[in-house]
Design an enzyme around this catalytic site. Structure first.
Site, short mmCIF file in Angstrom:
data_model
loop_
_atom_site.label_atom_id
_atom_site.label_comp_id
_atom_site.label_asym_id
_atom_site.label_seq_id
_atom_site.Cartn_x
_atom_site.Cartn_y
_atom_site.Cartn_z
N TYR A 185 0.84 -1.19 0.00
CA TYR A 185 0.00 0.00 0.00
C TYR A 185 0.88 1.25 0.00
CZ TYR A 185 -3.53 -3.54 0.65
OH TYR A 185 -4.32 -4.64 0.46
N ARG A 326 -6.09 -15.74 10.38
CA ARG A 326 -6.97 -16.84 9.96
C ARG A 326 -7.31 -17.80 11.10
NH1 ARG A 326 -3.95 -18.04 4.29
NH2 ARG A 326 -2.35 -16.79 5.33
#
Length: 362
Positions: A185, A326
């Protein structure tokens, strides 16, 4: 009984985190009205981790401006209406005994994309609610539209967007602010020579490529004061020869610590396509290298899936905390379960859940 390192509190300035099991930022792409507003989904998603015993609950990448969103469905904190809704979420997280943290982000050339489960991928056209993207240089991410290179006189505005977002975050009840400089980013785009081709004061040397990040760290620290915790997330490597690497990360982490950052959240990749050796604990060595080279506190993330793995990372000193993603989606109560498996005595099982607390053998 040996004390669990994973369940020792950690103090960052005036913020005491009850353990070293933290929630990594996880994009939900669920602001369905395209207004950056948190919803009940975000309350329940983030609140479940606080109930489950995490020490720090970090939001997903939360945009500091509309054009900084990864997708039209991303969260934002560029206005007071968003701030007000976040206040409800932070109040719930803190009521469960966890610290509430927010990751402030600008996606740069990886903005205006379809969310991950869309049938199409790539850049969302303006006709469908997308927008033109910006970057340090007019170099596209693979498969995305070419961004516009930012002018030097635009960069103070980006610094101010982060500063203003940090103020709203504090007013919304967040105790921990994380600046997102990873995963390809905008700030990572400035840091890496693979995406930064500038020839002005923000390109070329490492000092120049780190300039925008350090300006943001200083601005955010000045805005939030001396008491609250400030983190920076780095990709420890681009996994590509000639790109960003752990040595550069450690150097810039040292500079960022001098500018007011307290801990560095070390992930990897995301800038360019790369062959990544994914496996259990695969990013932990990057965190350890940054910690040892720069002499700073770090958290490690990346396929940490068991209580024993998490305990080993912290107990060995390879990192000061672990970030889970996760595994927490599979089991939001991982910290409560891990405490039982490791024999850690904790006093923050929710009263409503006490009947499920494992009984210790007599």
């Amino acid at each position: 009984m040996t004390e669990s390192a994973l369940f020792r509190p950690l103090a960052l300035r005036s913020v005491t985190l009850r353990n070293r099991v933290w929630v990594a930022p996880m994009c939900q792409y669920s602001a369905d009205e395209h207004d950056g507003m948190p919803s009940d989904w975000h309350l329940v998603h983030l609140g479940s981790f606080a109930i489950g015993g995490a020490g720090l609950v970090l939001t997903e990448a939360t945009a500091v401006s509309p054009e900084g969103r990864i997708s039209p469905e991303d969260l934002g904190i560029w206005n007071s209406e968003q701030q007000a809704v976040f206040s409800r979420i932070t109040a719930f997280i803190r009521a469960q005994g966890a610290a509430a943290g927010i990751q402030l982000a600008h996606a740069g050339r990886k903005a205006s994309t379809y969310r991950t489960w869309s049938e199409v991928q790539g850049t969302v056209p303006e006709s469908e609610g997308g927008w033109p993207t910006v970057a340090p240089s007019a170099v596209a991410f693979d498969g995305y539209e070419r961004p516009r290179a930012l002018e030097a006189d635009e960069l103070p505005g980006i610094v101010d967007d982060f500063r203003a977002a940090a103020r709203r975050a504090v007013d919304a009840g967040f105790e921990v602010i994380e600046v997102h400089a990873a995963h390809g980013y905008l700030l990572h785009q400035f840091l890496s020579p693979l995406s930064n081709e500038r020839t002005d004061a923000y390109g070329g040397s490492l000092e120049n490529r780190a300039r925008l990040l350090l300006e943001i760290v200083r601005a955010v620290r000045a805005e939030i004061g001396d008491d609250l915790a400030l983190l920076v997330r780095f990709s420890g490597t681009d996994w590509v020869e000639g790109g960003w690497d752990a040595e550069q990360t450690a150097t810039v982490a040292g500079w960022a610590a001098e500018a007011g950052a307290d801990l560095f959240d070390i992930s990897s990749g995301g800038l360019v396509p790369a062959s990544i050796p994914v496996g259990p604990l695969y990013q932990v060595p990057l965190a350890t290298e940054v910690k040892e080279r720069a002499g700073v506190a770090v958290s490690a993330v990346g396929l940490i899936t068991t209580a024993q793995e998490a305990e080993g990372v912290v107990a060995s000193g390879r990192a000061d905390a672990v970030m889970l993603a996760r595994e927490l989606l599979r089991d939001p109560h991982f910290p409560l379960r891990a405490a039982g498996e490791l024999g850690a005595e904790i006093d923050y099982w929710p009263a409503q859940y006490l009947r499920a607390r494992p009984r210790r053998p007599r």
